[in-house]
Motif scaffolding. Sequence first.
Motif, PDB file in Angstrom:
ATOM      1  N   LEU A  81      -8.106 -25.900  22.712  1.00  0.00           N
ATOM      2  CA  LEU A  81      -9.354 -25.672  22.133  1.00  0.00           C
ATOM      3  C   LEU A  81     -10.287 -26.739  22.024  1.00  0.00           C
ATOM      4  O   LEU A  81     -11.552 -26.492  22.214  1.00  0.00           O
ATOM      5  CB  LEU A  81      -8.873 -25.352  20.653  1.00  0.00           C
ATOM      6  CG  LEU A  81     -10.104 -24.958  19.689  1.00  0.00           C
ATOM      7  CD1 LEU A  81     -10.746 -23.351  19.993  1.00  0.00           C
ATOM      8  CD2 LEU A  81      -9.656 -24.848  18.364  1.00  0.00           C
ATOM      9  N   TRP A 137     -11.747 -26.770  25.440  1.00  0.00           N
ATOM     10  CA  TRP A 137     -12.844 -25.675  25.440  1.00  0.00           C
ATOM     11  C   TRP A 137     -14.228 -26.268  25.009  1.00  0.00           C
ATOM     12  O   TRP A 137     -15.172 -26.210  25.482  1.00  0.00           O
ATOM     13  CB  TRP A 137     -12.504 -24.533  24.732  1.00  0.00           C
ATOM     14  CG  TRP A 137     -13.619 -23.634  24.242  1.00  0.00           C
ATOM     15  CD1 TRP A 137     -14.072 -22.586  25.323  1.00  0.00           C
ATOM     16  CD2 TRP A 137     -14.284 -23.478  23.190  1.00  0.00           C
ATOM     17  NE1 TRP A 137     -15.071 -21.839  24.783  1.00  0.00           N
ATOM     18  CE2 TRP A 137     -15.249 -22.406  23.585  1.00  0.00           C
ATOM     19  CE3 TRP A 137     -14.210 -23.929  21.953  1.00  0.00           C
ATOM     20  CZ2 TRP A 137     -16.178 -22.030  22.481  1.00  0.00           C
ATOM     21  CZ3 TRP A 137     -15.049 -23.634  21.037  1.00  0.00           C
ATOM     22  CH2 TRP A 137     -16.388 -22.610  21.200  1.00  0.00           C
ATOM     23  N   GLU A 138     -14.120 -26.940  23.876  1.00  0.00           N
ATOM     24  CA  GLU A 138     -15.226 -27.474  23.290  1.00  0.00           C
ATOM     25  C   GLU A 138     -15.821 -28.693  24.181  1.00  0.00           C
ATOM     26  O   GLU A 138     -16.903 -28.374  24.339  1.00  0.00           O
ATOM     27  CB  GLU A 138     -14.899 -28.045  21.878  1.00  0.00           C
ATOM     28  CG  GLU A 138     -16.256 -28.892  21.243  1.00  0.00           C
ATOM     29  CD  GLU A 138     -15.850 -29.373  19.816  1.00  0.00           C
ATOM     30  OE1 GLU A 138     -16.355 -28.753  18.731  1.00  0.00           O
ATOM     31  OE2 GLU A 138     -15.148 -30.369  19.672  1.00  0.00           O
ATOM     32  N   TYR A 161     -15.085 -21.607  17.592  1.00  0.00           N
ATOM     33  CA  TYR A 161     -14.518 -20.627  18.656  1.00  0.00           C
ATOM     34  C   TYR A 161     -14.832 -18.949  18.035  1.00  0.00           C
ATOM     35  O   TYR A 161     -15.127 -18.229  19.108  1.00  0.00           O
ATOM     36  CB  TYR A 161     -13.118 -20.749  18.713  1.00  0.00           C
ATOM     37  CG  TYR A 161     -12.341 -20.103  20.041  1.00  0.00           C
ATOM     38  CD1 TYR A 161     -12.701 -20.679  21.352  1.00  0.00           C
ATOM     39  CD2 TYR A 161     -11.816 -19.047  19.935  1.00  0.00           C
ATOM     40  CE1 TYR A 161     -11.980 -19.895  22.487  1.00  0.00           C
ATOM     41  CE2 TYR A 161     -11.147 -18.403  20.980  1.00  0.00           C
ATOM     42  CZ  TYR A 161     -11.504 -18.741  22.122  1.00  0.00           C
ATOM     43  OH  TYR A 161     -10.904 -18.185  23.191  1.00  0.00           O
TER      44      TYR A 161
END
Length: 221
Positions: free
Chosen positions: A142, A145-146, A202
Amino acid sequence: MRETPSKAEVAAVAKRVVKILVGQGLTCYLVGGVASMLWGTSRTPNDVDIVISTTMYTAEEIKRLVARADPRFLLVPSKNPRNTYKVTWFRKARSSDGSILRCKVDFLVPPTLNVPSLTDDHIVQKSALPVSPLLPLLLLKLQAWEDHRWARYADLQEKQHTDVADITELLDIAVREGVRVADAPWLSSLFLSAARRRVQSYVVQYYASRRAWRELGFTTV
């Protein structure tokens, strides 16, 4: 001839790295694509990401240690001339067709990239390899992803789509495995606080994931 390694080849490279590190008395565990694959995701990773829980060595020292132990691990200057670090590549000829297997290995020493320093008690064994538990693995993906979403360069931004595919599969696996954030008090409050913020971001982008995050114990919008 194959340009990228197969799942079996990546796993074999990971096993060789782990054998060298464990032989030096170091605690290590896999993250990233290889760890995700070992937990059951479908994507074939093209490199090995490994965390070494140590205060004795820097990442550059560990790279040199591995290269001394096995000359098939080559230390190559970064393509970016501003970077002073070396990139580690495993390279050998395939016996099947004579083509060259090339697999990059990234060594991470906490707190680099916010990776947690885990003890043997929390490291999971998968296919005879030390692997990150599902929750920190998912939360590190995660974070990736950021980072890729807001990256400056287009090639890095493009990686966010691979991250989303991995997160989607890891979320499903985590729900099936009964993972709960409350069961991981050994993760730092700072790490979890950042993760909770990223989960909110998200879910705004991928609302269908809301229920899965809630099942893991995260509060969502």
